[in-house]
Scaffold this motif. Structure first.
Motif, PDB file in Angstrom:
ATOM      1  N   ASP A  62       0.834  -1.202   0.000  1.00 33.41           N
ATOM      2  CA  ASP A  62       0.000   0.000   0.000  1.00 33.41           C
ATOM      3  C   ASP A  62       0.870   1.254   0.000  1.00 33.41           C
ATOM      4  O   ASP A  62       1.480   1.603   1.020  1.00 33.41           O
ATOM      5  CB  ASP A  62      -0.906  -0.020   1.232  1.00 33.41           C
ATOM      6  N   LEU A  63       0.936   1.907  -1.157  1.00 32.93           N
ATOM      7  CA  LEU A  63       1.663   3.164  -1.316  1.00 32.93           C
ATOM      8  C   LEU A  63       3.081   3.060  -0.762  1.00 32.93           C
ATOM      9  O   LEU A  63       3.818   2.155  -1.110  1.00 32.93           O
ATOM     10  CB  LEU A  63       0.868   4.309  -0.677  1.00 32.93           C
ATOM     11  N   PHE A  64       3.468   3.973   0.121  1.00 34.23           N
ATOM     12  CA  PHE A  64       4.849   4.041   0.590  1.00 34.23           C
ATOM     13  C   PHE A  64       5.226   2.860   1.474  1.00 34.23           C
ATOM     14  O   PHE A  64       6.428   2.581   1.635  1.00 34.23           O
ATOM     15  CB  PHE A  64       5.080   5.351   1.343  1.00 34.23           C
ATOM     16  N   ASP A  65       4.236   2.153   2.038  1.00 33.57           N
ATOM     17  CA  ASP A  65       4.553   0.973   2.847  1.00 33.57           C
ATOM     18  C   ASP A  65       5.266  -0.093   2.032  1.00 33.57           C
ATOM     19  O   ASP A  65       5.958  -0.948   2.587  1.00 33.57           O
ATOM     20  CB  ASP A  65       3.277   0.377   3.448  1.00 33.57           C
ATOM     21  N   ALA A  66       5.086  -0.040   0.710  1.00 36.40           N
ATOM     22  CA  ALA A  66       5.703  -1.053  -0.149  1.00 36.40           C
ATOM     23  C   ALA A  66       7.176  -0.771  -0.419  1.00 36.40           C
ATOM     24  O   ALA A  66       7.916  -1.679  -0.809  1.00 36.40           O
ATOM     25  CB  ALA A  66       4.959  -1.122  -1.480  1.00 36.40           C
TER      26      ALA A  66
END
Length: 271
Positions: free
Chosen positions: A159-163
């Motif tokens: 999910d977005l920057f969590d990746a």
């Protein structure tokens, strides 16, 4: 509806169905550019059976790019798989803006990457650069790897920057985020090709279409290098709110418009 003649089990060596029959079937299904699509289908199939199968899928409403297995984007042939967002030609303007803003970029991220078309195009335009792409959809990640890995990039799922790997924080020169921006209530008004054959997560941007954009702009400055830029595509009527979101995040925001492509790109620079 005009259809191609049925093919027998032994017809793989027969003459291909006439071009006129393919065009007629596509036109009857509502394909506006039936002649051009017929040429692509006939060029991409090896046997009459394959031609008939491709035409059947297109007549059933699948996007042409998913039927062919590729999409033309910024001079490249991008692999596209069923169930994956098809890159739009207007998004080529986002690539152009990114290259113009930071032609010497050494670290590039393609967020909400879908097929990875933006990242692949940036890699081709910029030359050697550390390239990362990310998407929350496993099907998109699998497809993006076909386009990104051969260009030396890495694709992450999440999910977005969590990746993204933490080592990118504060180092990104170009952060291209082609976020979903269709308001939830308008998803049902999209053409069937998008509505029925592309993932909802790549289309639905929340009540006003800007939910994901706001999430990205809020966090993006911590990932950008000094002078780095965030680029997001949006619609004309959403641009005031998008510009405001960039400004609230502390980014210097500007709007670029391509009348020819109908594209609106907001760029935010970290100083």
């Amino acid at each position: 509806m005009p259809v191609l003649p049925p093919l027998s089990a032994s017809s793989s060596s027969a003459s291909p169905p006439p071009r006129a029959g393919v065009v007629a079937a596509l036109r009857a299904a509502g394909c506006v550019f039936a002649e051009e699509e017929a040429e692509l289908i006939l060029a991409g199939a090896r046997t009459p059976r394959e031609i008939a199968a491709l035409v059947e899928r297109r007549v059933a409403g699948l996007p042409l790019e998913q039927v062919l297995g590729w999409a033309g984007f910024h001079g490249l042939r991008i692999a596209v798989e069923p169930g994956v967002f098809v890159p739009r030609r207007r998004t080529e303007f986002l690539v152009d803006q990114a290259v113009a803003r930071f032609p010497e970029a050494s670290v590039v991220v393609d967020l909400c990457c879908g097929s990875g078309a933006v990242g692949a195009a940036l890699a081709a335009a910029l030359g050697p650069a550390e390239l990362h792409a990310a998407d929350i959809d496993p099907a998109a990640v699998r497809c993006a790897r076909r386009n990104i890995v051969p260009r030396g990039g890495t694709v992450h799922e999440g999910d977005l920057f969590d990746a993204l790997p933490g080592s990118l924080r504060g180092r990104v020169d170009i952060l291209a985020a082609n976020v979903p921006y269709v308001p939830t209530a308008e998803v049902g008004l999209l053409p069937p090709e998008a509505r029925d054959h592309e993932p909802l997560v790549a289309l639905d941007g929340g009540p006003d279409g800007l939910d994901v954009l706001r999430r990205v702009t809020t966090v993006a400055p911590t990932w950008l290098a000094p002078g780095g830029c965030l680029l997001v595509e949006t619609s004309e009527h959403q641009t005031p709110q998008a510009l405001a979101a960039f400004t609230r995040a502390g980014l210097t925001a500007r709007l670029a418009v391509s009348e020819d492509l109908g594209a609106h790109v907001v760029t935010g620079t970290r100083h």
